[in-house]
Scaffold this motif. Structure first.
Motif, PDB file in Angstrom:
ATOM      1  N   VAL A   1       0.384  15.324  -4.878  1.00 36.79           N
ATOM      2  CA  VAL A   1      -0.242  14.795  -5.882  1.00 36.79           C
ATOM      3  C   VAL A   1      -1.349  13.921  -6.418  1.00 36.79           C
ATOM      4  N   PRO A   2      -2.710  15.440  -6.703  1.00 36.57           N
ATOM      5  CA  PRO A   2      -3.708  15.452  -6.391  1.00 36.57           C
ATOM      6  C   PRO A   2      -3.685  14.618  -8.218  1.00 36.57           C
ATOM      7  N   ASN A   3      -2.833  14.619  -8.966  1.00 34.12           N
ATOM      8  CA  ASN A   3      -3.254  14.308 -10.667  1.00 34.12           C
ATOM      9  C   ASN A   3      -3.602  13.212 -10.773  1.00 34.12           C
ATOM     10  N   GLY A   4      -4.500  12.827 -11.806  1.00 32.33           N
ATOM     11  CA  GLY A   4      -5.265  11.661 -11.672  1.00 32.33           C
ATOM     12  C   GLY A   4      -6.418  11.041 -10.865  1.00 32.33           C
ATOM     13  N   TYR A   5      -6.221  12.040 -10.207  1.00 33.61           N
ATOM     14  CA  TYR A   5      -7.729  11.810  -9.079  1.00 33.61           C
ATOM     15  C   TYR A   5      -8.596  12.909  -8.781  1.00 33.61           C
ATOM     16  N   ASN A   6      -9.735  12.167  -8.095  1.00 29.69           N
ATOM     17  CA  ASN A   6     -11.379  13.143  -7.760  1.00 29.69           C
ATOM     18  C   ASN A   6     -11.088  12.683  -6.424  1.00 29.69           C
ATOM     19  N   VAL A   7     -12.052  13.582  -5.712  1.00 28.10           N
ATOM     20  CA  VAL A   7     -12.634  13.729  -4.536  1.00 28.10           C
ATOM     21  C   VAL A   7     -14.345  13.976  -4.367  1.00 28.10           C
ATOM     22  N   SER A   8     -14.675  13.552  -3.697  1.00 24.73           N
ATOM     23  CA  SER A   8     -15.873  14.441  -3.440  1.00 24.73           C
ATOM     24  C   SER A   8     -16.540  14.662  -1.630  1.00 24.73           C
ATOM     25  N   ARG A   9     -17.076  15.269  -1.285  1.00 24.88           N
ATOM     26  CA  ARG A   9     -17.434  15.301   0.589  1.00 24.88           C
ATOM     27  C   ARG A   9     -18.796  15.771   0.819  1.00 24.88           C
ATOM     28  N   SER A  10     -19.520  14.476   0.504  1.00 17.59           N
ATOM     29  CA  SER A  10     -21.236  15.381   0.520  1.00 17.59           C
ATOM     30  C   SER A  10     -21.239  14.762   2.084  1.00 17.59           C
ATOM     31  N   THR A  11     -21.084  14.216   2.634  1.00 19.69           N
ATOM     32  CA  THR A  11     -21.538  13.428   3.468  1.00 19.69           C
ATOM     33  C   THR A  11     -19.874  13.930   5.468  1.00 19.69           C
ATOM     34  N   THR A  12     -20.413  13.690   6.314  1.00 18.85           N
ATOM     35  CA  THR A  12     -18.972  14.100   6.843  1.00 18.85           C
ATOM     36  C   THR A  12     -18.173  13.026   7.238  1.00 18.85           C
ATOM     37  N   GLU A  13     -19.462  11.592   7.122  1.00 20.90           N
ATOM     38  CA  GLU A  13     -18.722  10.346   7.351  1.00 20.90           C
ATOM     39  C   GLU A  13     -18.012   9.259   5.822  1.00 20.90           C
ATOM     40  N   ASP A  14     -18.391  10.090   4.897  1.00 21.51           N
ATOM     41  CA  ASP A  14     -17.779   9.603   3.105  1.00 21.51           C
ATOM     42  C   ASP A  14     -16.965  10.621   2.671  1.00 21.51           C
ATOM     43  N   PHE A  15     -15.999   9.624   2.269  1.00 21.89           N
ATOM     44  CA  PHE A  15     -14.517  10.998   1.481  1.00 21.89           C
ATOM     45  C   PHE A  15     -14.147   9.734   0.364  1.00 21.89           C
ATOM     46  N   PRO A  16     -14.819   9.772  -0.638  1.00 28.21           N
ATOM     47  CA  PRO A  16     -14.019   8.737  -1.692  1.00 28.21           C
ATOM     48  C   PRO A  16     -13.287   9.475  -2.593  1.00 28.21           C
ATOM     49  N   LEU A  17     -12.223   8.543  -3.492  1.00 33.28           N
ATOM     50  CA  LEU A  17     -11.545   8.842  -4.063  1.00 33.28           C
ATOM     51  C   LEU A  17     -11.378   8.209  -5.561  1.00 33.28           C
ATOM     52  N   ARG A  18     -11.206   9.117  -6.650  1.00 31.36           N
ATOM     53  CA  ARG A  18     -11.846   8.360  -7.605  1.00 31.36           C
ATOM     54  C   ARG A  18     -10.825   8.836  -8.863  1.00 31.36           C
ATOM     55  N   LEU A  19     -10.463   7.383  -9.734  1.00 35.63           N
ATOM     56  CA  LEU A  19      -9.375   7.366 -10.702  1.00 35.63           C
ATOM     57  C   LEU A  19     -10.131   7.250 -11.963  1.00 35.63           C
ATOM     58  N   GLU A  20     -10.104   7.862 -12.623  1.00 33.55           N
ATOM     59  CA  GLU A  20     -10.965   8.271 -13.917  1.00 33.55           C
ATOM     60  C   GLU A  20     -10.774   7.578 -15.028  1.00 33.55           C
ATOM     61  N   LEU A  21      -9.392   7.625 -15.402  1.00 37.49           N
ATOM     62  CA  LEU A  21      -8.144   6.776 -16.319  1.00 37.49           C
ATOM     63  C   LEU A  21      -6.769   6.026 -15.711  1.00 37.49           C
ATOM     64  N   ALA A  22      -7.184   5.183 -15.171  1.00 36.75           N
ATOM     65  CA  ALA A  22      -6.353   3.850 -14.588  1.00 36.75           C
ATOM     66  C   ALA A  22      -4.624   3.991 -15.160  1.00 36.75           C
TER      67      ALA A  22
END
Lengths: 112, 116
Positions: free
Chosen positions: B60-81
């Motif tokens: 269910v990825p629609n409406g979300y984005n992620v990035s993984r620039s480091t091993t430790e961090d994995f933020p989840l972005r909601l652009e238009l709630a």
């Protein structure tokens, strides 16, 4: 595709009663099977697991046996306590990948 | 040993607002995941990552984005709630597998998001 089906709740038991929560799965190959527990307001915690057929996972008095012939991994406990009240999730992971497939969860309430 | 840490624990958003759910793990796990949990629906996979710089869509990825620039961090972005994104969000990490031995997931304590 891969999937997990577990019995619907909610389940309410008296303290010291016997618990069974049914779980069956559909998967290609030989998946690993897991039970997770979620206490109110918390994240999921691994309760027990089994990685091959006929393995028995056990922890905190809970047991589950990996039955390939019936594609099942039923959770059992001989005598439940009030502190066992939680939501229980059955899950599988195919050994060719790292993704988990979770069941819908079964809510258990144990009353004194 | 903190395990998997998620912030914030609770958040109320208005429709159309954006936010980032933070997830950090200190176990040096390569695999990280974002799930949403809706009542009676179990957990659904939103995105996952098999290592820094590598992400992929889940169920269910629609409406979300992620990035993984480091091993430790994995933020989840909601652009238009949207109200349909009202849910409890769980981050998880895993050491993966060794042969046929799977180590299972470690979950964070969750973020309860309400979109109004």
């Amino acid at each position: 595709g891969d999937s997990v089906t577990q019995m619907e709740g909610p389940v309410t038991l008296s303290e010291e009663a016997f618990l069974t929560i049914n779980c069956t799965y559909t998967a290609t190959g030989y998946p690993s099977l897991f039970w997770y527990v979620q206490y109110p307001g918390e994240g999921l915690q691994l309760l027990l697991k089994a990685t091959k057929a006929d393995d028995k996972g056990s922890n905190k008095g809970f047991e589950a046996t990996y039955r390939k012939e019936t594609t099942s991994f039923h959770l059992e406990k001989g005598s439940v306590q009030v502190s066992d009240s939680a939501v229980y999730f059955c899950a599988l992971s195919r050994n060719t990948g790292n993704q988990f497939y979770f069941g819908t969860g079964t809510s258990l309430t144990v009353i004194p | 040993n903190a395990g998997v840490t998620q912030t914030p624990k609770f958040r109320i958003l208005k429709i159309g607002q954006s936010m980032t759910l933070q997830c950090t793990q200190d176990m040096n796990h390569n695999y990280m995941y974002w799930y949403r949990q809706d009542p009676g629906m179990g957990l659904k996979l939103i995105y996952y990552s098999v290592g820094a710089g590598i992400t992929d869509k889940g169920e269910v990825p629609n409406g979300y984005n992620v990035s993984r620039s480091t091993t430790e961090d994995f933020p989840l972005r909601l652009e238009l709630a949207a109200p349909s994104q009202t849910s409890v969000y769980f981050c998880a990490s895993s050491a993966g597998m060794t042969g046929a031995r799977h180590y299972g997931y470690t979950f964070g304590s969750g973020t309860r998001l309400t979109v109004v």
